[in-house]
Structure formats: C-alpha cells, structure tokens
Design an enzyme around this catalytic site. Structure first.
Site, PDB file in Angstrom:
ATOM      1  CB  CYS A  85      -0.989  -0.048   1.167  1.00 12.74           C
ATOM      2  SG  CYS A  85      -2.372   1.106   0.962  1.00 12.74           S
ATOM      3  CG  HIS A 181      -3.776  -3.661   3.218  1.00 14.71           C
ATOM      4  ND1 HIS A 181      -2.794  -3.161   4.040  1.00 14.71           N
ATOM      5  CD2 HIS A 181      -4.399  -2.584   2.670  1.00 14.71           C
ATOM      6  CE1 HIS A 181      -2.811  -1.840   3.992  1.00 14.71           C
ATOM      7  NE2 HIS A 181      -3.776  -1.457   3.170  1.00 14.71           N
ATOM      8  CD  GLU A 183      -1.497  -6.081   5.626  1.00 16.14           C
ATOM      9  OE1 GLU A 183      -1.710  -4.890   5.888  1.00 16.14           O
ATOM     10  OE2 GLU A 183      -1.126  -6.473   4.494  1.00 16.14           O
TER      11      GLU A 183
END
EC number: 6.3.5.2
Length: 525
Positions: A85, A181, A183
């Site tokens: 990001c 993202h 994660e």
C-alpha cells in the site's frame, strides 16, 4: 539447537492500523521479524542484518510535503523488499516512479486484481481465471492515492479496472510492490504471498515455532540468571502465567511467585491460581490476601483514573514488601510482550492521546535494585498462548476473554465496596457459565458484567424491593480497537437475566449494553 533469530525480516512502520498484523503473519509462517519506525538509520538496519524488508502501509499521502519515506539504504542493502500500500507508493516514488493523489476514486474494501505477468510473489496463486485466461485474485484494498508510473526496471504484475498498477515487480533486484493488503484475511491468498516473499524470495527457514521458542527462551534465561533467584508477580493472567512456566522450566525452585489477591478477581479465581500453580505445577508461591487493604485504599473514590492509580500503587507497595522478604532474589520477572515494546517505542512521538492509563505503566519503585527478566518481550499475544499450551497450561485459561489489570475495580462503577464486588462476581459467573453452556463463549471476543451503583425497584412475590442493577456486556472485535456489540439471542439474554435476579439476593434488574466502540469503550471505566 537451530538459531531462531538467524533468518529475519524487518518491517518498517508508516502508521497503518494493519502493521502489527503483517508481523504476526510473518511469525505464523515461521520466520522471526521485528517492527521498527520508518525513520531508522542505515547503521541500525545493518546491525539487524535482515534477510528481507517490508515497507508497511500508512495513512499519509506520498504526494504531501514531509510525508514519511523509507531510508535510502533499504534499496541498497542487497536484500528483497516488499512494499504494501503506502509502502509500494513510497518505493515507486523513491525509485523514480510517480504517485498521484486520489480524487474521489480510491479503492476501499474488496477488489479483484488480474495478474498480467508471472512473478515470484504470485507463483501458482489464483482465486479464479479471467475470460482471457489470466489469474484473478480476491484482495482487500484501502487506498486513495495510486502509482501512475512505475520506476525503470519494474514491470506491471497486476491491475484492477481503476488501478493500473495494483502490483509491480523488479525481479532482478527482488523488489515488489502491492497496492492491496496481503496481511488481512479478506485477501484470500495473502498468506501464500507472504510465504513466497519470506521463504522463497528472502530464503528464510521456518524456524520460529513454539517448541523452538521455548527451547531458546529457557537457554537464554539460564544464561542470564545463572544461579540467582527470581521473583515474579503472578496474577493468573496469560502473560504472567507463561512467564512463570518458562522460568520454572529454566531455574526450577529458584523462582518465587508473589500472588496478590486484591479482592477484585473473578469468582474462585484466587483458589484456582493456587491450585494450578502451587499444587499442580509445584511452583513456590507466596499468597497475599490483601482484599481489605485495596478496598480501604479505594474507600470514597469514584473516579476511574484515580481507582486505577490506587490499585497500581497498592500492588507496588505490597510487591515491594514481599520482595524484600526474598533477600536472595536478584531478578524481577515481568510479562512484557512485544506490543508493549512497540507501544513504548511509538509513544515517544507523543502523538497518541491518553485514553486510559495502562495498569502496567507507572512501574515498580526506583529503589528496587533488581535486574529485569522479560522472556516474552519478543512475542505477540497469540504466540504467548501457543507457548503456554506447549508448556502444559490449560486451553480454557489461555484463551479466556481479556480481564482488566484493575479487575472488578473498573467494573464496579463509582466507589468500590466489598458488597458490590461480591454481587458482581456472582452475576458475572452466571453470565460466563451460560455463554459456555450455549456454545457462545468463543463466538464473542469479550463478555463480562458491570455493577451499576443505582437501585431499581423490583417485585418479589407480593412485595417490592429496591436492589442493584447490573449490565451485561458482550462484544465482537478483531483487534479491540473497534468493536460491535454482540447480537446475543433474546432467549439467551432472558435466561441469564432470570438466573441473576432469582439466584442473587441484592440484584433486581439486568440490562444489556448495545454500544459499539467507538463511541463507547469496551470497558465502562
């Protein structure tokens, strides 16, 4: 014994709410990592000697003056770099690409990216296939700005309809950027992408696992402590319990635990702590019954912040008194965990407001001449729990809902009295018991009862009575930063209410808290 710190990833934090999640995902893969602020020096990075670097997300705009940048050395260190990001945007801008400010066309939430070029990061990964036969990935986006031109040497790896550079790569230098993202769980293949980066691209071995962490911790404790004695404040909470078990394994009966019963614990909790750690595991425990001392110190005090400070102060006094009786102790053990370390490092910037004072902060007396032992300071909470299981602690104890350090002191609103604590203990025990019976306990993130210092009229038989009110609170949350109130079934709430009012003499009304966070906090005080 393998060196669990030999292979490691450095994560640079630009302020994203997801940054700690990246670290937890890398640890889950089996690789050690540390989280540092973005403005680290070349010397610090060289000293850490990472096998790879991740540039995390952040709320700033790369196009703004004075917004954070990665240290130039990151791109000259000769190790793979992954920008996520904001991390991708600053990588692009710093290496000669361009970033434009988003004007009403950012992407927030679910998106589908189409993979245009093969990349080591996306090797053998797809959620679906496009009409043109290209892999599609379900991802989670959260960005306004976007890369409008990638640096020389990079290729476009993936895009969306509105984001021409959703992923980019320079395979020769092993530099990668993703605008989404990986994660978060909403990015379905995110963990596999991070595995590719940490294990395949950076060449790390997956040595970071509970059994190895315990082995490493025990060896380090033996080396640090030698033949000295250690004292530990054992609360029965997850962190201090795991510290106790690690120390017991490392130094045996050279550990003395001080368990202070402040009268603000849950029903039968003091007895459970003594039974488990004293009788079952055979630890040396000094049990201090200090209920009256805590209640006397709080008499007449209704302010939540003052109550927290009094509870902390009295605990320190008692612990200091008990530690002086352990004349041979040279070390004080504490349950500091990695988020505490990150928070302390981050708080130096002075940007965060004080919402509530943390019960562990404020510390022990300055004249306490003991060395500090903190065997959990590298670990996240989920890692501490896994280690606890490996050490033989019961699952129910390790995975029960969070309980505040000041205990019932902040769940009895206003002034704390023994009568109020006793009623609250009973009501809370019924609520938790019924949650377990209905198989709802593990479906909510936290549940507890609050004592309200107001009397309400009730009808019992032919008579009226004025008795106390309690509120039930249950929330669902991922990170405890935000939370939704749990939509528990009405018949369940009715059953809990009936039991509390019928079985506890002194409570005439039960209410259910339907406030989210924000604007309310999870605890009432």
């Amino acid at each position: 014994m393998s060196n669990i710190h030999e292979h490691k990833i450095l994560i640079l934090d630009f302020g994203s709410q997801y940054t700690q999640l990246i670290a937890r995902r890398i640890r889950e893969i089996g690789v050690y990592c540390e989280l540092w602020a973005w403005d680290v020096s070349e010397e610090q990075i060289r000293g850490f000697a990472p096998n790879g670097i991740i540039l995390a997300g952040g709320p700033e705009s790369v196009t703004a003056d004075n917004s954070p940048r990665a240290p130039e050395y990151v791109f000259n260190a000769g190790v793979p770099v992954l920008g996520i990001c904001y991390g991708m945007q600053t990588m692009s801008e710093q290496l000669g690409g361009k970033v434009i400010q988003g004007v009403g066309e950012g992407e927030f939430g679910y998106a589908q990216v189409e993979v245009q070029t093969e990349s080591a990061l996306f090797k053998a990964i797809e959620d679906a296939v496009s009409e043109t036969g290209k892999p599609l990935l379900d991802v989670w986006m959260s960005h306004g700005d976007k890369v409008s031109e990638i640096p020389d040497g990079f290729v476009t790896v993936a895009n969306t309809e509105t984001c021409p550079f959703a992923a980019m790569a320079n395979e020769d230098k092993k530099f990668y950027g993703v605008q989404f993202h990986p994660e978060v769980t909403h990015t379905r293949q995110g963990k596999r992408m991070l595995e590719h980066f940490a294990l395949d691209i950076c060449g790390c071995d997956a040595n970071w696992k509970p059994s190895s962490i315990i082995e490493d911790a025990v060896e380090r404790l033996k080396k640090q402590i030698g033949d000295d004695e250690v004292i530990l404040g054992l609360s029965g909470g997850v962190d201090s319990s795991v510290v106790a078990m690690l120390l017991h394994r490392a130094i045996g009966d050279k550990l003395t635990c001080v368990f202070v019963d402040n009268g603000l614990l849950r029903l039968n909790e003091a007895q459970q702590v003594m039974d488990m750690f004293g009788d079952h595991f055979g630890l040396n425990i000094i049990h201090v019954d200090a209920e009256n001392r805590f209640l006397d110190a709080m008499a007449g005090e209704a302010d939540p912040e003052s109550k927290r400070k009094i509870i902390g102060h009295v605990f320190v006094e008692i612990f200091d008194e008990e530690s002086k009786k352990c004349a041979n102790a040279k070390w004080l053990a504490q349950g500091t965990i990695y988020p505490d370390v990150i928070e302390s490092a981050g708080s130096a910037t002075g940007k965060a407001h004080v919402i509530k004072s943390h019960h562990n902060v404020g510390g022990l007396p300055d004249d306490m001449e003991l060395g500090l032992v903190e065997p959990l300071r590298e670990l996240f909470k989920d890692e501490v729990r896994k280690i606890g299981l490996e050490l033989g602690l019961p699952y129910d104890m390790l995975y029960r809902h969070p309980f505040p350090g000041p205990g019932l002191g902040v769940r009895v609103l206003g002034e704390v009295k023994k009568e109020y604590c006793d009623l609250l203990r009973l009501a809370d025990a019924i609520f938790i018991e019924e949650l377990h019976k209905a198989d709802l306990y593990n479906k909510v993130s936290q549940a507890f009862t609050v004592f309200l210092p107001v009397r309400s009229v009730g009808v019992m038989g032919d008579g009226r009575k004025y008795d106390w009110v309690v509120s039930l609170r249950a929330v669902e949350t991922i990170d405890f930063m935000t939370a939704h109130w749990a939509h528990l079934p009405y018949d369940f709430l009715g059953r809990v209410s009936n039991r509390i009012i019928n079985e506890i003499d002194g409570i005439s009304r039960v209410v259910y808290d339907i406030s989210g966070k924000p604007p309310a906090t999870i605890e009432w005080e």
